[in-house]
Design a protein around this motif. Structure first.
Motif, PDB file in Angstrom:
ATOM      1  N   PRO A  74       0.842  -1.202   0.000  1.00 41.07           N
ATOM      2  CA  PRO A  74       0.000   0.000   0.000  1.00 41.07           C
ATOM      3  C   PRO A  74       0.880   1.256   0.000  1.00 41.07           C
ATOM      4  O   PRO A  74       1.935   1.278   0.633  1.00 41.07           O
ATOM      5  CB  PRO A  74      -0.774  -0.111   1.324  1.00 41.07           C
ATOM      6  CG  PRO A  74      -0.679  -1.544   1.726  1.00 41.07           C
ATOM      7  CD  PRO A  74       0.620  -2.043   1.179  1.00 41.07           C
ATOM      8  N   VAL A  75       0.457   2.268  -0.731  1.00 40.50           N
ATOM      9  CA  VAL A  75       1.204   3.533  -0.761  1.00 40.50           C
ATOM     10  C   VAL A  75       1.141   4.180   0.628  1.00 40.50           C
ATOM     11  O   VAL A  75       0.106   4.158   1.287  1.00 40.50           O
ATOM     12  CB  VAL A  75       0.635   4.463  -1.849  1.00 40.50           C
ATOM     13  CG1 VAL A  75       1.213   5.868  -1.744  1.00 40.50           C
ATOM     14  CG2 VAL A  75       0.913   3.873  -3.238  1.00 40.50           C
ATOM     15  N   ARG A  76       2.289   4.689   1.079  1.00 40.16           N
ATOM     16  CA  ARG A  76       2.383   5.292   2.418  1.00 40.16           C
ATOM     17  C   ARG A  76       2.236   6.810   2.302  1.00 40.16           C
ATOM     18  O   ARG A  76       3.126   7.499   1.790  1.00 40.16           O
ATOM     19  CB  ARG A  76       3.732   4.917   3.057  1.00 40.16           C
ATOM     20  CG  ARG A  76       3.881   3.406   3.294  1.00 40.16           C
ATOM     21  CD  ARG A  76       5.209   3.039   3.919  1.00 40.16           C
ATOM     22  NE  ARG A  76       6.354   3.268   3.041  1.00 40.16           N
ATOM     23  CZ  ARG A  76       6.706   2.478   2.042  1.00 40.16           C
ATOM     24  NH1 ARG A  76       6.008   1.384   1.768  1.00 40.16           N
ATOM     25  NH2 ARG A  76       7.760   2.760   1.298  1.00 40.16           N
ATOM     26  N   VAL A  77       1.116   7.303   2.797  1.00 35.79           N
ATOM     27  CA  VAL A  77       0.778   8.725   2.637  1.00 35.79           C
ATOM     28  C   VAL A  77       0.585   9.358   4.008  1.00 35.79           C
ATOM     29  O   VAL A  77      -0.072   8.775   4.872  1.00 35.79           O
ATOM     30  CB  VAL A  77      -0.541   8.886   1.848  1.00 35.79           C
ATOM     31  CG1 VAL A  77      -0.739  10.340   1.436  1.00 35.79           C
ATOM     32  CG2 VAL A  77      -0.545   7.983   0.629  1.00 35.79           C
ATOM     33  N   LEU A  78       1.157  10.516   4.201  1.00 38.60           N
ATOM     34  CA  LEU A  78       0.931  11.260   5.446  1.00 38.60           C
ATOM     35  C   LEU A  78       0.201  12.558   5.146  1.00 38.60           C
ATOM     36  O   LEU A  78       0.606  13.320   4.262  1.00 38.60           O
ATOM     37  CB  LEU A  78       2.272  11.589   6.120  1.00 38.60           C
ATOM     38  CG  LEU A  78       2.128  12.387   7.423  1.00 38.60           C
ATOM     39  CD1 LEU A  78       1.739  11.466   8.578  1.00 38.60           C
ATOM     40  CD2 LEU A  78       3.409  13.140   7.764  1.00 38.60           C
TER      41      LEU A  78
END
Lengths: 515, 515
Positions: B343-347
Motif C-alpha cells: 500500500p502507498v504510504r501517505v501522510l
C-alpha cells in the motif's frame, strides 16, 4: 480421514504432575528456545522467534497507530546518567552488567584478559531499561509546549543480571519494547499511562487470547522511581500470576534528573511529566503457560508463524507428484485468503520423513490447523483437518474432520477465528474458576494452604495501607509466598473490612503466587 | 500552483564545498540521528529509524524468501568462545566492550562503582559479530547430513569499539542483520555465500536505488577467519567507496573451532563449511551520500517511511475545514493505491505552522512527493505536486506541477516508480562517469593526485599477488590513502601487465579512497 493413534506421542511430563518441568519440556519439544551456554541467556529458535516477530509486528502497529514514533537509543548508559535518579539506581544497581574495558590483551598464558591500559574512565552499564538515556535525549528535544507530548518507543534488548533464570520468563538478556513519553502535565501523562495499559490489555486478550486483569500495582511493587505503576496480570494454568506488561506514570522525577523542561504558553519553564511502558519476550512464556496442553504448545492464530500447515502423506513414489500438485493448489487457495486483516499464513510441509512424525512436530509446536492429505484425499478432492485447540478435547468426537477441499477453503478463515476465540474462552473460563473471593486473612491462608496443588488467585478487599503498615502486610503475605498483584481498574464499590487492617476497605486487590 | 521562492531555504554547506560537513548537516537537518552523549553511540531519530524499518522489512522478506530462518542469540560472548578461532580473535580483540562485573556498590563518595565482590569469573564480550556463539548453537543443531544446510539469521545490535566514529558509517554500536549458515561441503557453502552477495547487490540497486559493484575482496581485506570475503561497493558523491554489505565463505575454520560436525551419508563424521553475511545501518549512510543533494536527503520511494506527504496550506480560519476535508479525501484515495506491491504510504500533515516551513522540512527529509494544497486548489479540484528528485534539476522547468486531483491519483504510482528509477539512473550515471581505467601505477597516482577534489575510482588490472607481494602493494596504495575495493564478479577477460607487478594480469580490480 486418517485417525492414526500415533498422533499422540505425548510429552514426558503432564501439567498436573510437574508444571515447571512441563514448561521446560514444551519449550524444548516445540523448538522455541534453548540454553545458550552463556549464563542466563537463551537462544531463541525459529519457532519461538517467529512468534516474537508476530507479536512485534502487531504490537508495533498498535504503537504506531497511537502516534508513537520508534527511535533507537544506545545500549550503554554511563554510570553518571544512571546515578541521577536515586530510587531508580537503588532499584536496579544490584543486577546490571558493567562494561569496564574496551580491549583485550594476551594474558601471557595463551589466553586473553581485559587490557589494563584500556580501562574506561567511566564504567558503562548495559541498559536494564532506558529512562535515563532517553531522558537525556528528551531534554534536548523538548523546548516548548509545542513539542509536547513527545511520544517515543524502542524495540531493544536489555540486560538484568538475574540469579535464577527461566526461559522467556526471567533471562539476563531479554527483548522488549519500551515506550517513553513526555507531557506538559500530570493529566496528560496519566492519560498516556492508561492508554498504554489499555493497549496492553487489549493486545493480550485479542492477539494473545490471554485474559488479563489490568490494574494498579501496590506502592511496594512500583517501578523504581515511578509515582504509579500499572500492570496486566495473567493467570497461568498452575494458578500463578504472570505480570505480562507494565505502564508507569513517572511524575517529574526523571524530568528533574535529566532536565526535561519546556516553556509553557505563558513563557514559564516547567518540568515535564513522563511515562514509560513495556512488554517483552516474557509474553511468550505467558502464552505457553496459558494455552499449552499435555501435547505441547497451542498458538493463537493471530500470532502463529504458520496458521495452517498442509501435510502431504508422501510415499516416495510416483504417486507423490499428483499429491503434491493437489497440496500446492490447496496452499495457494488458502494463502489468497484474509484472516484478521492479513493474508493467511500457510506452510506446505514437503520435507521428507514420516507424516505421523511430521504431524506430531506441528502438534507440539501448536499450529492452529493441520491439514493431512493422503493420496485418497487428493483423488477425492478431500482434506483431513486437525484443529489443534480440540486435539484431545473430549467434546470433539474425532481428531480429524474430513471435508471437501472447497468446503474447507470456504470455512478456513472462520475456523481460524473460531480457534482464536475458543482459546480465549477456554483460558478465561479456567482463570475465572480459579479466582476466589476471600474475606479474612485466615481464609486467605487456607486458600493457599500447602496441600492445594494449583490454588489460583484470591480476591480480597483492603484499606490500601501505605508505608510501614503496607510493609507489614507485604511481610505477612511473603511468609505465605504471596504477593499483591494489582487493584483492577474501574472496580466496583467495595464494602466490609480490610482483611489486613480491619479498617473499612476502599478497593479490591488480587493476591497470588507469581512468576 | 504555488511557486514560492521560499522553497529553498538551503543547507549551510554544499557538497562541493565540504562533503563531510554536508553529510553531518543532512543527518541533523533531516532529523535522522544525533550524538547521544554516550561515546561513539548515536540516537537514531524517527526519520532515520523509519528508513531502517523499511530496510529491515524489505531485506527480511528477501532473507525469508531464501528459506533462512530468524533466531536470536546472546548479546554476550564468553571470552573462551571468542578465543577459539585464532585469526578471528586477532582481528577483533582490539575493539570490543568487555563486561567484567555484574553489580555496582557505593563508592563511599556518593557515587557508584563496580562491586569487587561481583567480578565475573570469565569476562564477557559484547558481541562484535556472532560467528562464535552461533557456531556453538550450530554444533548442537547439526548432527546429520539431513540437518544441512542450516540457514539462520538474526537482527541485532553489535559493538565494535571505534576510536573515530561517524554517524551511520562507523559507530561503536550499530544495528545489523547477520546471516550464518552451515553446509555439507565447499560447493554448497559457496553457492550460499554468492546467493547472499547477489541478494545484497539486488537489494542495494532495487530498494536503495544505489548502484554497487559486487566482487571479491583481496586477501588482505578478508573478514578475520574467512577463506574468502565478498562485498558490494557503492560510490559516494565525493568519489569515495563505501562497503555496503559483505558475504564470507568461512571454510571449516569456525566449524573446527566450535565443533560443527555431521555424519555424512556414508556414516563418516565431517566438519561443516560455514558462511556469514551482513548488512547494517551503514547502508543509511550510503543512501545519504548517494542520493542527497544540496537541499538535504532524497529517499527512494521503496524505503521512504512516507512516500507522499499531503500538505494543506492552513490559514487557521473557517476555510480550513473544506481544505482539510479535501486533503483527507485525497489521502484516502492515495492510501488505497499499491506501489511496489505494498500500500502507498501517505501522510496528511495537519500540524500547525507555516506551510513553507513544513514544506522545507519534508524537502530536507527527502520525501519523494509532496502535494501542496491551497484553498484555491481544493476549490478547483487541483493539486500542486513537488517531485523531490527534480527539485533543483535544471531539466525541470518548474518546481511544482499543477494537476487535476484525479489525474494525480491516476498517475501517483507511476510517479513513484519513476522517482525510484530516476534516482538509480542518476546515481549510476554519476558513478560511471567517475570510474577511470588506469594502466600504470604512475597514472593511478596521477588520477588520485592531491589537487583533485573528488576523483572517483580507478579500474586497473593486476596479477592477484598474495602474501608478502600483496603486502607491498597494499603499502604502496596506503601511501596514497588508497585501498583495493574488490574484483568484480563475472569480469570480462583481461590482458596486459599488472600495474603493480608487471606480470600478466589475471583480473580487474577497483582502487579507491574509502569510508
Amino acid at each position: 480421514m486418517n485417525q492414526s493413534p500415533a498422533i499422540r506421542h505425548a510429552l514426558n511430563t503432564k501439567r498436573e504432575d510437574d508444571f515447571a518441568q512441563w514448561y521446560q519440556e514444551v519449550i524444548s519439544e516445540a523448538e522455541m528456545a534453548e540454553e545458550s551456554g552463556v549464563r542466563g541467556c537463551m537462544v531463541i529458535k525459529p519457532w519461538g522467534y517467529g512468534i516474537w516477530e508476530r507479536i512485534q509486528r502487531l504490537m508495533d502497529d498498535r504503537i504506531k497507530a497511537a502516534g508513537v514514533q520508534n527511535c533507537y537509543f544506545p545500549l550503554f548508559i554511563p554510570l553518571s546518567y544512571f546515578a541521577k535518579e536515586a530510587e531508580h539506581v537503588e532499584g536496579f544497581a544490584k543486577e546490571m552488567a558493567v562494561v569496564t574495558h574496551h580491549r583485550l590483551v594476551s594474558d601471557g598464558k595463551g589466553g586473553l584478559t581485559p587490557d589494563p591500559e584500556a580501562k574506561l574512565e567511566e564504567p558503562l552499564i548495559v541498559r536494564p531499561t532506558s529512562e535515563t538515556v532517553i531522558g537525556a535525549a528528551m531534554s534536548r528535544w523538548v523546548q516548548s509546549w509545542r513539542d509536547l507530548p513527545l511520544l517515543t518507543n524502542q524495540w531493544a534488548n536489555v540486560v538484568r543480571w538475574e540469579m535464577r533464570t527461566r526461559m522467556f520468563l526471567r533471562t539476563s538478556e531479554f527483548l522488549w519494547q519500551e515506550g517513553h513519553t513526555a507531557h506538559a502535565d500530570r493529566d496528560d501523562a496519566m492519560v498516556e499511562t492508561l492508554r498504554a495499559l489499555e493497549m496492553y490489555r487489549d493486545f493480550a486478550e485479542t492477539e494473545l487470547a490471554m485474559p488479563v486483569i489490568a490494574g494498579e500495582k501496590p506502592e511496594n511493587e512500583r517501578f523504581p522511581g515511578a509515582v504509579a505503576t500499572y500492570s496486566i496480570e495473567a493467570m497461568m494454568q498452575d494458578g500463578k500470576a504472570l505480570q505480562a506488561g507494565t505502564s508507569h506514570y513517572l511524575g517529574t522525577g526523571f524530568a528533574h534528573a535529566a532536565g526535561i523542561q519546556y516553556q509553557d504558553k505563558e513563557g514559564v519553564q516547567q518540568y515535564c511529566h513522563t511515562t514509560s511502558w513495556g512488554t517483552s519476550t516474557r509474553m511468550i512464556g505467558g502464552l505457553i503457560m496459558t494455552h499449552g496442553d499435555d501435547d505441547g504448545l497451542r498458538v493463537p492464530p493471530m500470532v502463529a508463524p504458520h496458521q495452517i500447515v498442509v501435510l502431504p502423506m508422501l510415499r516416495d513414489g510416483p504417486e507423490d507428484e499428483a499429491l503434491l500438485a493437489y497440496c500446492a493448489d490447496l496452499t495457494k487457495a488458502l494463502s489468497a485468503l484474509t484472516a484478521f486483516s492479513e493474508p493467511v499464513r500457510v506452510l506446505l510441509d514437503k520435507r521428507p520423513g514420516k507424516a505421523t512424525q511430521k504431524r506430531w512436530s506441528w502438534v507440539k509446536k501448536g499450529v492452529p490447523l493441520v491439514l493431512e492429505i493422503g493420496g485418497r484425499d487428493a483423488a477425492g478432492g478431500q482434506v483431513s483437518m486437525l484443529r489443534r485447540d480440540r486435539l484431545w478435547n473430549a467434546a470433539a468426537k474425532a481428531n480429524f474432520v474430513g471435508l471437501a477441499k472447497d468446503e474447507f477453503v470456504a470455512r478456513a478463515v472462520a475456523e481460524l477465528e473460531d480457534i482464536q476465540a475458543s482459546l480465549f474462552n477456554e483460558a478465561k473460563a479456567k482463570r475465572d474458576a480459579k479466582i476466589e473471593k476471600v474475606d479474612s486473612f485466615d481464609a486467605l491462608a487456607a486458600f493457599f494452604s500447602e496441600d492445594k496443588r494449583y490454588p489460583g488467585w484470591a480476591e480480597v478487599v483492603w484499606s490500601r495501607p501505605s508505608g510501614a503498615e503496607l510493609d507489614a502486610v507485604v511481610q505477612r503475605l511473603k511468609a505465605l509466598k504471596l504477593t499483591i498483584r494489582n487493584t483492577p481498574m474501574n472496580g466496583a464499590e467495595v464494602s466490609g473490612p480490610c482483611i489486613f487492617t480491619d479498617r473499612p476497605a476502599v478497593e479490591r486487590i488480587y493476591v497470588a503466587r507469581a512468576y
